[in-house]
Design a protein around this motif. Structure first.
Motif, PDB file in Angstrom:
ATOM      1  N   TYR A   1      42.811  39.324 -64.973  1.00 32.43           N
ATOM      2  CA  TYR A   1      42.726  39.148 -63.515  1.00 32.43           C
ATOM      3  C   TYR A   1      42.746  40.496 -62.793  1.00 32.43           C
ATOM      4  CZ  TYR A   1      44.371  37.848 -58.815  1.00 32.43           C
ATOM      5  OH  TYR A   1      44.528  37.724 -57.450  1.00 32.43           O
TER       6      TYR A   1
ATOM      7  N   GLN B   1      42.600  27.392 -50.446  1.00 35.82           N
ATOM      8  CA  GLN B   1      41.801  28.466 -51.027  1.00 35.82           C
ATOM      9  C   GLN B   1      40.867  27.819 -52.043  1.00 35.82           C
ATOM     10  OE1 GLN B   1      43.318  30.850 -54.290  1.00 35.82           O
ATOM     11  NE2 GLN B   1      43.126  32.667 -52.998  1.00 35.82           N
TER      12      GLN B   1
ATOM     13  N   LYS C   1      38.281  28.365 -54.971  1.00 33.70           N
ATOM     14  CA  LYS C   1      37.815  29.385 -55.919  1.00 33.70           C
ATOM     15  C   LYS C   1      36.335  29.160 -56.223  1.00 33.70           C
ATOM     16  CE  LYS C   1      41.916  31.240 -57.274  1.00 33.70           C
ATOM     17  NZ  LYS C   1      42.269  32.559 -56.713  1.00 33.70           N
TER      18      LYS C   1
ATOM     19  N   ASP D   1      37.489  32.177 -52.358  1.00 32.03           N
ATOM     20  CA  ASP D   1      37.919  33.313 -53.177  1.00 32.03           C
ATOM     21  C   ASP D   1      36.999  33.516 -54.383  1.00 32.03           C
ATOM     22  OD1 ASP D   1      39.289  35.321 -54.432  1.00 32.03           O
ATOM     23  OD2 ASP D   1      41.185  34.237 -54.644  1.00 32.03           O
TER      24      ASP D   1
ATOM     25  N   ASN E   1      37.319  36.028 -56.485  1.00 30.97           N
ATOM     26  CA  ASN E   1      38.033  36.715 -57.574  1.00 30.97           C
ATOM     27  C   ASN E   1      37.157  37.758 -58.281  1.00 30.97           C
ATOM     28  OD1 ASN E   1      39.888  33.798 -57.900  1.00 30.97           O
ATOM     29  ND2 ASN E   1      40.893  35.786 -57.713  1.00 30.97           N
TER      30      ASN E   1
ATOM     31  N   GLU F   1      37.323  35.828 -49.561  1.00 30.14           N
ATOM     32  CA  GLU F   1      38.369  36.631 -50.224  1.00 30.14           C
ATOM     33  C   GLU F   1      37.800  37.302 -51.478  1.00 30.14           C
ATOM     34  OE1 GLU F   1      42.114  34.540 -50.612  1.00 30.14           O
ATOM     35  OE2 GLU F   1      42.659  35.683 -52.400  1.00 30.14           O
TER      36      GLU F   1
ATOM     37  N   ASP G   1      41.778  41.235 -51.902  1.00 28.29           N
ATOM     38  CA  ASP G   1      42.939  40.816 -52.701  1.00 28.29           C
ATOM     39  C   ASP G   1      43.094  41.807 -53.861  1.00 28.29           C
ATOM     40  OD1 ASP G   1      44.817  39.641 -54.342  1.00 28.29           O
ATOM     41  OD2 ASP G   1      43.935  37.655 -54.372  1.00 28.29           O
ATOM     42  N   GLU G   2      42.375  41.556 -54.969  1.00 25.94           N
ATOM     43  CA  GLU G   2      42.548  42.397 -56.161  1.00 25.94           C
ATOM     44  C   GLU G   2      42.340  43.895 -55.882  1.00 25.94           C
ATOM     45  OE1 GLU G   2      41.126  39.414 -56.053  1.00 25.94           O
ATOM     46  OE2 GLU G   2      40.768  38.552 -58.022  1.00 25.94           O
TER      47      GLU G   2
ATOM     48  N   LYS H   1      49.593  40.714 -53.126  1.00 29.65           N
ATOM     49  CA  LYS H   1      50.437  40.308 -54.249  1.00 29.65           C
ATOM     50  C   LYS H   1      51.605  41.293 -54.298  1.00 29.65           C
ATOM     51  CE  LYS H   1      47.377  37.217 -55.660  1.00 29.65           C
ATOM     52  NZ  LYS H   1      46.838  36.971 -54.302  1.00 29.65           N
TER      53      LYS H   1
HETATM   54 MG    MG Z   1      42.647  35.921 -54.363  1.00 24.95          MG
END
Ligand code: MG
Ligand code: 0XW
Length: 367
Positions: free
Chosen positions: A56, A162, A164, A193, A195, A218, A241-242, A265
């Motif tokens: 991740y 959210q 994905k 999201d 990711n 996101e 995010d990441e 996070k």
């Molecule tokens: Mg996220």
């Protein structure tokens, strides 16, 4: 109050429902690392760090424990008084590895809170609320089924969803966004999201094909540089995010004007204390953000909720905790729980949660 002993535990957290599916990886069980700091005056403070697998982001469970092994021996005998002095001591033993230091930072605050008789939210500047909103994360799935779960979760009280996407064809991603919107409309806010899983081209296509739907996008693409190229080319707000790998990454994104908000996070940013800085930067620029972590049990959940309580409610995007995807709790008496899509802020001193004695078995390391 000096550190007498540090016990490190590993807790296996199987995913309820079997698989948690994201563009970047599928995970079936997570390995959480817990630190228990025992002091010479009989207090015990807890911290936790739980990467959601090794893919991740650039974190993994064994990495956290190796980093803890570098840091922990140097903390024995240290006084729990100044969090800044303790952070400096950690930095003198190991460069970087904020996600491991985050577990210690949480435990220090838990101890200080217990000693002073105040909840951790007070040590973070003070709570603005006694209840924070949660959000539900819909994993990458078939559009009709995802829309059905979305409607159920909104009925259960979640104010935010959210969805994905990524790791499959554009058509299904566009369809899932439309179906969730048709199912919930304005009853919940929606984050889509990626990711890190979309190319810039796919992100632009998805944005156009879902033009009328008010969602926030996101972390659609892998790097901050790719996401920067979306500015002016997509109409939906973009959240990072990441890419918020540390405080400096957040500062950079804000100053470049490429983020309309963030999915933070706590452990990735280096812990609760470091989070207060990015929280305050977001206040200055009126930027919304979440207070989450990648995964974890009641210790991480409590940490996220204490922090979320200190964020101006109009910019609070919600706290994601893993409760919906894990079985049981570390603390049976005072668990951190989502009720009607919201979470009560623990009011007891420190984090307000304590794992049941002996529940993690033998320590994997003792310092
Ligand atoms: Mg996220
Ligand atoms: C929904 N989360 C907070 C849980 C998983 O770790 C992924 C993450 C995200 O927003 O990417």
């Amino acid at each position: 109050m000096r550190i007498d002993r540090i016990n490190v535990y590993s807790a296996q957290l199987p995913v309820k429902g079997g698989v948690y599916r994201m563009a970047s990886a599928d995970v079936e069980a997570l390995d959480s690392t817990l630190v228990e700091i025992v002091t010479d005056d009989g207090f015990a403070g807890w911290g936790e760090t739980c990467p959601i697998g090794p893919v991740y982001q650039a974190h993994h469970a064994l990495g956290a424990r190796a980093a803890i092994a570098e840091i922990a021996p140097g903390l024995i005998g240290a006084e729990i008084a100044s969090i800044r002095a303790l952070a400096k001591q950690m930095d003198e033993r190991l460069n970087g590895h904020g996600y491991a230091k985050a577990a210690f930072d949480t435990a220090f605050l838990d101890l200080l809170g217990q000693k002073l008789g105040v909840p951790v939210s007070t040590l973070l500047g003070g709570a603005l609320t006694d209840r924070v909103p949660a959000y539900y994360s819909l994993i990458v799935g078939a559009p009709d089924e995802t829309a059905r779960i979305a409607a159920d979760k909104v009925k259960a009280g979640y104010p935010r969803l959210q969805v994905k996407i990524g790791g499959r064809n554009l058509e299904e991603d566009v369809e899932v966004v439309h179906k969730v919107w048709e199912a919930v409309g304005y009853k919940a806010s929606i984050a889509v999201d990626g990711n890190r899983g979309l190319t810039v081209a796919a992100a632009i296509h998805l944005d156009r094909l879902c033009q009328q739907i008010p969602f926030i996008f996101e972390q659609p693409c892998n790097t901050m540089d790719e996401i920067a190229t979306l500015k002016g080319r997509v109409t939906h707000p973009v959240y990072l995010d990441e890419s918020t790998e540390d405080q400096n990454a957040v500062l950079r994104a804000i100053s470049l004007g490429i983020a309309d908000g963030f999915g933070f996070k706590v452990t990735r940013l280096g812990g609760l204390t470091k989070m207060t800085t990015v929280r305050d930067l977001c206040t200055i620029r009126s930027l919304p953000h979440s207070c989450d972590d990648a995964w974890g049990g009641d210790i991480i959940a409590a940490a996220c909720v204490h922090l979320a309580a200190t964020v101006e409610p109009r910019r609070m995007e919600g706290t994601w905790i893993a409760q919906e995807y894990i079985k049981g709790h570390f603390d049976q008496k005072h668990p951190v729980v989502i009720k009607q899509g919201h979470i009560a802020v623990p009011q007891r001193p420190g984090l307000g949660v304590k794992p049941e004695p002996g529940m993690f078995g033998k320590a994997v390391a003792i310092y």
